[in-house]
Design an enzyme around this catalytic site. Structure first.
Site, PDB file in Angstrom:
ATOM      1  N   TYR A  76       0.822  -1.215   0.000  1.00 17.84           N
ATOM      2  CA  TYR A  76       0.000   0.000   0.000  1.00 17.84           C
ATOM      3  C   TYR A  76       0.854   1.263   0.000  1.00 17.84           C
ATOM      4  O   TYR A  76       0.498   2.256  -0.634  1.00 17.84           O
ATOM      5  CB  TYR A  76      -1.004  -0.027   1.175  1.00 17.84           C
ATOM      6  CG  TYR A  76      -2.200  -0.889   0.818  1.00 17.84           C
ATOM      7  CD1 TYR A  76      -3.211  -0.393   0.006  1.00 17.84           C
ATOM      8  CD2 TYR A  76      -2.272  -2.211   1.219  1.00 17.84           C
ATOM      9  CE1 TYR A  76      -4.277  -1.186  -0.380  1.00 17.84           C
ATOM     10  CE2 TYR A  76      -3.345  -3.014   0.846  1.00 17.84           C
ATOM     11  CZ  TYR A  76      -4.344  -2.491   0.042  1.00 17.84           C
ATOM     12  OH  TYR A  76      -5.395  -3.279  -0.355  1.00 17.84           O
ATOM     13  N   HIS A 128     -15.130   1.026  -2.643  1.00 20.62           N
ATOM     14  CA  HIS A 128     -14.064   0.234  -2.019  1.00 20.62           C
ATOM     15  C   HIS A 128     -13.147   1.075  -1.132  1.00 20.62           C
ATOM     16  O   HIS A 128     -12.035   0.664  -0.840  1.00 20.62           O
ATOM     17  CB  HIS A 128     -13.241  -0.487  -3.096  1.00 20.62           C
ATOM     18  CG  HIS A 128     -14.010  -1.568  -3.805  1.00 20.62           C
ATOM     19  ND1 HIS A 128     -13.612  -2.135  -4.988  1.00 20.62           N
ATOM     20  CD2 HIS A 128     -15.183  -2.181  -3.484  1.00 20.62           C
ATOM     21  CE1 HIS A 128     -14.496  -3.053  -5.376  1.00 20.62           C
ATOM     22  NE2 HIS A 128     -15.465  -3.088  -4.478  1.00 20.62           N
ATOM     23  N   CYS A 136      -7.751   2.347  12.132  1.00 26.70           N
ATOM     24  CA  CYS A 136      -7.256   1.351  13.095  1.00 26.70           C
ATOM     25  C   CYS A 136      -7.833  -0.003  12.694  1.00 26.70           C
ATOM     26  O   CYS A 136      -9.032  -0.121  12.446  1.00 26.70           O
ATOM     27  CB  CYS A 136      -7.710   1.742  14.498  1.00 26.70           C
ATOM     28  SG  CYS A 136      -7.409   0.422  15.696  1.00 26.70           S
ATOM     29  N   CYS A 157      -1.857   2.049  16.192  1.00 25.07           N
ATOM     30  CA  CYS A 157      -2.908   3.001  16.556  1.00 25.07           C
ATOM     31  C   CYS A 157      -2.497   3.718  17.842  1.00 25.07           C
ATOM     32  O   CYS A 157      -2.151   3.055  18.832  1.00 25.07           O
ATOM     33  CB  CYS A 157      -4.226   2.250  16.750  1.00 25.07           C
ATOM     34  SG  CYS A 157      -5.536   3.287  17.430  1.00 25.07           S
ATOM     35  N   SER A 199     -13.025  -4.850 -15.055  1.00 24.16           N
ATOM     36  CA  SER A 199     -13.077  -6.233 -15.539  1.00 24.16           C
ATOM     37  C   SER A 199     -14.389  -6.897 -15.133  1.00 24.16           C
ATOM     38  O   SER A 199     -14.690  -7.990 -15.622  1.00 24.16           O
ATOM     39  CB  SER A 199     -11.887  -7.032 -14.994  1.00 24.16           C
ATOM     40  OG  SER A 199     -11.912  -7.012 -13.579  1.00 24.16           O
ATOM     41  N   ALA A 241     -10.374   4.664 -22.211  1.00 23.66           N
ATOM     42  CA  ALA A 241     -11.372   5.601 -21.670  1.00 23.66           C
ATOM     43  C   ALA A 241     -10.941   7.046 -21.890  1.00 23.66           C
ATOM     44  O   ALA A 241     -11.780   7.922 -22.115  1.00 23.66           O
ATOM     45  CB  ALA A 241     -11.570   5.324 -20.178  1.00 23.66           C
TER      46      ALA A 241
HETATM   47  C1  BJW Z   1      -9.130  -0.091 -19.554  1.00 22.02           C
HETATM   48  C2  BJW Z   1      -8.018   0.705 -19.768  1.00 22.02           C
HETATM   49  C3  BJW Z   1      -8.219   1.959 -20.409  1.00 22.02           C
HETATM   50  C4  BJW Z   1      -7.377  -1.118 -18.759  1.00 22.02           C
HETATM   51  N1  BJW Z   1      -9.464   2.319 -20.754  1.00 22.02           N
HETATM   52  N2  BJW Z   1     -10.351   0.288 -19.929  1.00 22.02           N
HETATM   53  C5  BJW Z   1     -20.511 -13.581  -5.430  1.00 22.02           C
HETATM   54  C6  BJW Z   1     -19.946 -14.598  -6.189  1.00 22.02           C
HETATM   55  C7  BJW Z   1     -18.609 -14.934  -6.016  1.00 22.02           C
HETATM   56  C8  BJW Z   1     -17.816 -14.286  -5.089  1.00 22.02           C
HETATM   57  C9  BJW Z   1     -18.381 -13.286  -4.345  1.00 22.02           C
HETATM   58  C10 BJW Z   1     -19.708 -12.952  -4.505  1.00 22.02           C
HETATM   59  N3  BJW Z   1     -19.985 -11.924  -3.664  1.00 22.02           N
HETATM   60  C11 BJW Z   1     -18.857 -11.610  -2.979  1.00 22.02           C
HETATM   61  C12 BJW Z   1     -17.860 -12.446  -3.382  1.00 22.02           C
HETATM   62  C13 BJW Z   1     -16.454 -12.436  -2.896  1.00 22.02           C
HETATM   63  C14 BJW Z   1     -15.620 -11.309  -3.455  1.00 22.02           C
HETATM   64  C15 BJW Z   1     -15.543 -11.423  -4.973  1.00 22.02           C
HETATM   65  O1  BJW Z   1     -16.169 -10.714  -5.726  1.00 22.02           O
HETATM   66  N4  BJW Z   1     -14.686 -12.308  -5.471  1.00 22.02           N
HETATM   67  C16 BJW Z   1     -14.498 -12.447  -6.921  1.00 22.02           C
HETATM   68  C17 BJW Z   1     -13.027 -12.314  -7.257  1.00 22.02           C
HETATM   69  C18 BJW Z   1     -15.110 -13.741  -7.383  1.00 22.02           C
HETATM   70  N5  BJW Z   1     -16.161 -10.008  -3.070  1.00 22.02           N
HETATM   71  C19 BJW Z   1     -15.932  -9.510  -1.866  1.00 22.02           C
HETATM   72  O2  BJW Z   1     -15.312 -10.139  -1.023  1.00 22.02           O
HETATM   73  C20 BJW Z   1     -16.503  -8.145  -1.555  1.00 22.02           C
HETATM   74  N6  BJW Z   1     -17.179  -8.199  -0.312  1.00 22.02           N
HETATM   75  C21 BJW Z   1     -18.425  -8.668  -0.190  1.00 22.02           C
HETATM   76  O3  BJW Z   1     -19.140  -8.927  -1.146  1.00 22.02           O
HETATM   77  O4  BJW Z   1     -18.844  -8.815   1.119  1.00 22.02           O
HETATM   78  C22 BJW Z   1     -19.931  -9.706   1.377  1.00 22.02           C
HETATM   79  C23 BJW Z   1     -19.484 -11.135   1.069  1.00 22.02           C
HETATM   80  C24 BJW Z   1     -18.217 -11.536   1.416  1.00 22.02           C
HETATM   81  C25 BJW Z   1     -17.799 -12.836   1.124  1.00 22.02           C
HETATM   82  C26 BJW Z   1     -18.651 -13.718   0.460  1.00 22.02           C
HETATM   83  C27 BJW Z   1     -19.926 -13.280   0.097  1.00 22.02           C
HETATM   84  C28 BJW Z   1     -20.347 -11.959   0.427  1.00 22.02           C
HETATM   85  C29 BJW Z   1     -15.371  -7.133  -1.389  1.00 22.02           C
HETATM   86  C30 BJW Z   1     -14.621  -6.877  -2.646  1.00 22.02           C
HETATM   87  C31 BJW Z   1     -13.471  -5.933  -2.360  1.00 22.02           C
HETATM   88  C32 BJW Z   1     -12.576  -5.734  -3.576  1.00 22.02           C
HETATM   89  N7  BJW Z   1     -11.407  -5.047  -3.166  1.00 22.02           N
HETATM   90  C33 BJW Z   1     -10.430  -4.668  -4.158  1.00 22.02           C
HETATM   91  C34 BJW Z   1      -9.205  -4.079  -3.403  1.00 22.02           C
HETATM   92  C35 BJW Z   1      -9.554  -2.685  -2.888  1.00 22.02           C
HETATM   93  C36 BJW Z   1      -8.442  -2.111  -2.117  1.00 22.02           C
HETATM   94  C37 BJW Z   1      -7.231  -1.857  -2.944  1.00 22.02           C
HETATM   95  O5  BJW Z   1      -7.263  -1.065  -3.921  1.00 22.02           O
HETATM   96  O6  BJW Z   1      -6.201  -2.460  -2.645  1.00 22.02           O
HETATM   97  O7  BJW Z   1     -10.967  -3.723  -5.079  1.00 22.02           O
HETATM   98  S1  BJW Z   1      -9.886  -6.011  -5.231  1.00 22.02           S
HETATM   99  C38 BJW Z   1      -9.713  -5.031  -6.677  1.00 22.02           C
HETATM  100  O8  BJW Z   1     -10.676  -5.452  -7.676  1.00 22.02           O
HETATM  101  C39 BJW Z   1     -10.120  -3.602  -6.262  1.00 22.02           C
HETATM  102  C40 BJW Z   1     -10.909  -3.152  -7.453  1.00 22.02           C
HETATM  103  O9  BJW Z   1     -11.743  -2.068  -7.088  1.00 22.02           O
HETATM  104  C41 BJW Z   1     -11.649  -4.404  -7.855  1.00 22.02           C
HETATM  105  C42 BJW Z   1     -12.145  -4.402  -9.258  1.00 22.02           C
HETATM  106  O10 BJW Z   1     -11.107  -4.330 -10.176  1.00 22.02           O
HETATM  107  P1  BJW Z   1     -11.245  -3.435 -11.476  1.00 22.02           P
HETATM  108  O11 BJW Z   1     -11.354  -2.021 -11.075  1.00 22.02           O
HETATM  109  O12 BJW Z   1     -12.299  -3.976 -12.334  1.00 22.02           O
HETATM  110  O13 BJW Z   1      -9.788  -3.586 -12.119  1.00 22.02           O
HETATM  111  P2  BJW Z   1      -9.198  -4.744 -13.045  1.00 22.02           P
HETATM  112  O14 BJW Z   1      -7.731  -4.620 -13.014  1.00 22.02           O
HETATM  113  O15 BJW Z   1      -9.755  -6.065 -12.686  1.00 22.02           O
HETATM  114  O16 BJW Z   1      -9.743  -4.419 -14.513  1.00 22.02           O
HETATM  115  C43 BJW Z   1      -9.295  -3.294 -15.224  1.00 22.02           C
HETATM  116  C44 BJW Z   1     -10.104  -3.209 -16.504  1.00 22.02           C
HETATM  117  O17 BJW Z   1      -9.779  -1.995 -17.159  1.00 22.02           O
HETATM  118  C45 BJW Z   1      -9.830  -4.343 -17.493  1.00 22.02           C
HETATM  119  O18 BJW Z   1     -11.075  -4.832 -17.983  1.00 22.02           O
HETATM  120  C46 BJW Z   1      -9.054  -3.645 -18.635  1.00 22.02           C
HETATM  121  O19 BJW Z   1      -9.331  -4.203 -19.910  1.00 22.02           O
HETATM  122  C47 BJW Z   1      -9.581  -2.251 -18.543  1.00 22.02           C
HETATM  123  N8  BJW Z   1      -8.679  -1.189 -19.005  1.00 22.02           N
HETATM  124  N9  BJW Z   1      -6.894   0.090 -19.346  1.00 22.02           N
HETATM  125  C48 BJW Z   1     -10.497   1.492 -20.578  1.00 22.02           C
HETATM  126  N10 BJW Z   1      -7.185   2.826 -20.678  1.00 22.02           N
END
Ligand code: BJW
Length: 258
Positions: A76, A128, A136, A157, A199, A241
Site C-alpha cells: 500500500y 471500495h 485502526c 494506533c 473487468s 477511456a
Molecule cells: C481499460 C483501460 C483503459 C485497462 N481504458 N479500460 C458472489 C460470487 C462470487 C464471489 C463473491 C460474490 N460476492 C462476494 C464475493 C467475494 C468477493 C468477490 O467478488 N470475489 C471475486 C473475485 C469472485 N467479493 C468480496 O469479497 C466483496 N465483499 C463482499 O461482497 O462482502 C460480502 C461477502 C463476502 C464474502 C462472500 C460473500 C459476500 C469485497 C470486494 C473488495 C474488492 N477489493 C479490491 C481491493 C480494494 C483495495 C485496494 O485497492 O487495494 O478492489 S480487489 C480489486 O478489484 C479492487 C478493485 O476495485 C476491484 C475491481 O477491479 P477493477 O477495477 O475492475 O480492475 P481490473 O484490473 O480487474 O480491470 C481493469 C479493466 O480496465 C480491465 O477490464 C481492462 O481491460 C480495462 N482497461 N486500461 C479502458 N485505458
C-alpha cells in the site's frame, strides 16, 4: 430491446451521444482502467516489478494482513506513492463535463485513488474506500496522525496499539453500507448506465451494470477488451477511456463554430 450492434464505431459513438444528450439520470461505474492512463496500475494486468509475484487476491485480504502485515503495508505504501504522483486524465475530466451537463449524475467508483474527486466530479460514491485514509485495524476509526516514523511495519494506533491499515475494502469484507445503498439506488433509477474500465469480476460492483439493465437502463461499456458485462451491453465502445469518453462528450455537445 437490445439494439443491433453497429460494426461502425462512429455510428455507435453517435448513437450513444444522442442517448447522453437526452438522458435524465446518468450513472457511471468505473474501475481501475480509467486510472490506467494516469499511471496507476490496474489489478488484473500483471503487477509490475517487485509485486509481480503477488495477485491482488493474495494481498488485499484481512488474512494476508494478519499473516504478513509488513508485506501488505509495504504494497500500500508503494501504491500510495504512485497515486500521489498521478493526476486525472482526459477520461476523468470527460466525466466531470458529463456531470455538468446532464440533469442527474452519479459516479460509482471501485477505485481507491481519489482521482475522480481530484478531477472535479462531485457526486462520487466510493465503493471500495480510499487508499489515502488510514484506519485502526481493530476499532475501524479514522486515524490522521501517529508518532511512529514511516517504515515497513504498519504503524500502531495511538489509542489501542493495534496496527493501522488503509481504509479500503478487502476481499471477504463488507462494503461501506451507505455507499453500497447509494450505488444500488442510483443503479435502479438510471436511464443510461456506463461501465468503464472494469473487468467486472469483483462482486457486488460487478452486478450493478446487469441490475441497471434489469431496471430498464441502456447499458454502455467502455473497455479495451470484452468482460462478463459485454453480453448485456446495448453499446460497446472499445478503446482507452481517456480517448473514448472525451470523443463522446464532443459528439454529444459539439463546440459551437467560432
Ligand atoms: C481499460 C483501460 C483503459 C485497462 N481504458 N479500460 C458472489 C460470487 C462470487 C464471489 C463473491 C460474490 N460476492 C462476494 C464475493 C467475494 C468477493 C468477490 O467478488 N470475489 C471475486 C473475485 C469472485 N467479493 C468480496 O469479497 C466483496 N465483499 C463482499 O461482497 O462482502 C460480502 C461477502 C463476502 C464474502 C462472500 C460473500 C459476500 C469485497 C470486494 C473488495 C474488492 N477489493 C479490491 C481491493 C480494494 C483495495 C485496494 O485497492 O487495494 O478492489 S480487489 C480489486 O478489484 C479492487 C478493485 O476495485 C476491484 C475491481 O477491479 P477493477 O477495477 O475492475 O480492475 P481490473 O484490473 O480487474 O480491470 C481493469 C479493466 O480496465 C480491465 O477490464 C481492462 O481491460 C480495462 N482497461 N486500461 C479502458 N485505458
Amino acid at each position: 430491446m437490445k439494439p443491433h450492434p453497429s460494426s461502425n464505431p462512429d455510428d455507435t459513438l453517435t448513437r450513444v451521444a444522442e442517448l447522453l444528450r437526452r438522458a435524465h439520470h446518468v450513472v457511471v461505474l468505473t474501475g481501475a482502467g480509467i486510472s490506467a492512463e494516469s499511471g496507476v496500475p490496474t489489478f488484473r494486468d500483471a503487477q509490475t516489478g517487485l509485486w509481480a509475484r503477488y495477485s491482488p487476491e493474495e494481498l488485499a485480504t484481512p488474512q494476508a494482513f494478519a499473516r504478513r502485515p509488513h508485506l501488505v503495508w509495504a504494497w500500500y505504501q508503494w501504491r500510495r506513492t504512485l497515486i500521489r504522483q498521478a493526476t486525472p486524465n482526459p477520461g476523468h475530466l470527460a466525466l466531470v463535463e458529463i456531470e455538468r451537463r446532464v440533469p442527474h449524475f452519479t459516479l460509482i467508483t471501485q477505485n481507491v485513488d481519489g482521482l475522480h474527486r481530484q478531477a472535479g466530479s462531485r457526486h462520487v460514491v466510493e465503493l471500495h474506500g480510499n487508499i489515502m485514509r488510514t484506519i485502526c485495524s481493530r476499532e475501524g476509526t479514522v486515524v490522521e496522525r501517529w508518532s511512529q516514523p514511516e517504515g515497513e511495519e504498519p504503524p500502531a494506533c495511538p489509542r489501542c496499539g493495534a496496527y493501522l491499515r488503509p481504509d479500503v475494502v478487502w476481499f471477504g469484507e463488507t462494503l461501506p453500507p451507505d455507499a453500497l445503498q447509494a450505488a444500488i439506488e442510483a443503479t435502479a433509477t438510471a436511464d443510461l448506465f456506463f461501465s468503464v474500465g472494469t473487468s467486472a469480476v469483483v462482486q457486488p460492483a460487478a452486478s450493478l451494470p446487469v441490475e441497471a439493465v434489469r431496471h430498464g437502463a441502456t447499458l454502455v461499456e467502455v473497455n479495451l477488451e470484452p468482460t462478463p458485462v459485454t453480453p448485456f451491453a446495448h453499446y460497446v465502445l472499445t478503446g482507452p477511456a481517456g480517448t473514448v469518453l472525451p470523443a463522446l462528450v464532443r459528439a454529444a455537445w459539439p463546440a459551437p463554430a467560432p
